[in-house]
Design a protein around this motif. Structure first.
Motif, mmCIF file in Angstrom:
data_model
loop_
_atom_site.group_PDB
_atom_site.id
_atom_site.type_symbol
_atom_site.label_atom_id
_atom_site.label_comp_id
_atom_site.label_asym_id
_atom_site.label_seq_id
_atom_site.Cartn_x
_atom_site.Cartn_y
_atom_site.Cartn_z
ATOM 1 N N LEU A 1 0.829 -1.215 0.000
ATOM 2 C CA LEU A 1 0.000 0.000 0.000
ATOM 3 C C LEU A 1 0.858 1.258 0.000
ATOM 4 N N ALA A 2 1.870 1.267 0.850
ATOM 5 C CA ALA A 2 2.746 2.443 0.939
ATOM 6 C C ALA A 2 3.485 2.679 -0.374
ATOM 7 N N LEU A 3 3.995 1.617 -0.957
ATOM 8 C CA LEU A 3 4.726 1.769 -2.216
ATOM 9 C C LEU A 3 3.807 2.233 -3.341
ATOM 10 N N ARG A 4 2.585 1.727 -3.349
ATOM 11 C CA ARG A 4 1.656 2.076 -4.429
ATOM 12 C C ARG A 4 1.098 3.489 -4.276
ATOM 13 N N TYR A 5 0.629 3.824 -3.080
ATOM 14 C CA TYR A 5 -0.103 5.089 -2.931
ATOM 15 C C TYR A 5 0.732 6.224 -2.350
ATOM 16 N N ALA A 6 1.707 5.945 -1.508
ATOM 17 C CA ALA A 6 2.546 7.016 -0.969
ATOM 18 C C ALA A 6 3.732 7.287 -1.901
ATOM 19 N N GLU A 7 4.348 6.208 -2.376
ATOM 20 C CA GLU A 7 5.512 6.366 -3.259
ATOM 21 C C GLU A 7 5.141 6.381 -4.734
ATOM 22 N N GLU A 8 3.881 6.031 -5.031
ATOM 23 C CA GLU A 8 3.343 6.037 -6.393
ATOM 24 C C GLU A 8 4.113 5.133 -7.354
ATOM 25 N N LEU A 9 4.533 3.969 -6.846
ATOM 26 C CA LEU A 9 5.184 2.997 -7.716
ATOM 27 C C LEU A 9 4.134 2.176 -8.451
ATOM 28 N N SER A 10 4.483 1.703 -9.629
ATOM 29 C CA SER A 10 3.594 0.840 -10.393
ATOM 30 C C SER A 10 3.660 -0.580 -9.810
ATOM 31 N N PRO A 11 2.688 -1.420 -10.122
ATOM 32 C CA PRO A 11 2.771 -2.815 -9.671
ATOM 33 C C PRO A 11 4.057 -3.510 -10.131
ATOM 34 N N THR A 12 4.515 -3.193 -11.322
ATOM 35 C CA THR A 12 5.764 -3.785 -11.821
ATOM 36 C C THR A 12 6.948 -3.338 -10.965
ATOM 37 N N GLU A 13 6.984 -2.055 -10.630
ATOM 38 C CA GLU A 13 8.077 -1.541 -9.796
ATOM 39 C C GLU A 13 8.018 -2.148 -8.392
ATOM 40 N N ILE A 14 6.814 -2.275 -7.844
ATOM 41 C CA ILE A 14 6.654 -2.879 -6.519
ATOM 42 C C ILE A 14 7.150 -4.318 -6.544
ATOM 43 N N ALA A 15 6.775 -5.052 -7.582
ATOM 44 C CA ALA A 15 7.207 -6.443 -7.714
ATOM 45 C C ALA A 15 8.725 -6.539 -7.729
#
Length: 81
Positions: free
Chosen positions: A24-38
């Motif tokens: 959640l933090a990576l997606r919404y606070a850091e605005e990373l894409s699912p690919t970047e999070i993976a």
């Protein structure tokens, strides 16, 4: 969103597993894409998307429960008058 709703949502998030909170933090606070999070978490993109979908459903269910509770409180106030 009211302060009470915000606090309630924060409590729900704190109750999530650490991996879910991080996604959640990576997606919404850091605005990373699912690919970047993976890539960052060394898990598959499909797994990230699955977790995000599950968390969105959880958020919708939580909002519906709050809305239903609000309707019940309103009905109680109306019937008490």
């Amino acid at each position: 969103m009211t302060v009470l709703a915000q606090q309630d949502l924060e409590q729900v998030v704190r109750g999530l597993p650490a991996q879910d909170r991080l996604i959640l933090a990576l997606r919404y606070a850091e605005e990373l894409s699912p690919t970047e999070i993976a890539h960052v978490m060394r898990i598959s993109r499909a797994r990230v998307e699955h977790i995000l979908t599950r968390l969105r459903r959880l958020a919708v269910q939580h909002a519906q429960q709050r809305e239903d509770a609000g309707e019940l409180q309103t009905e109680a106030v109306i019937s008490a008058t």
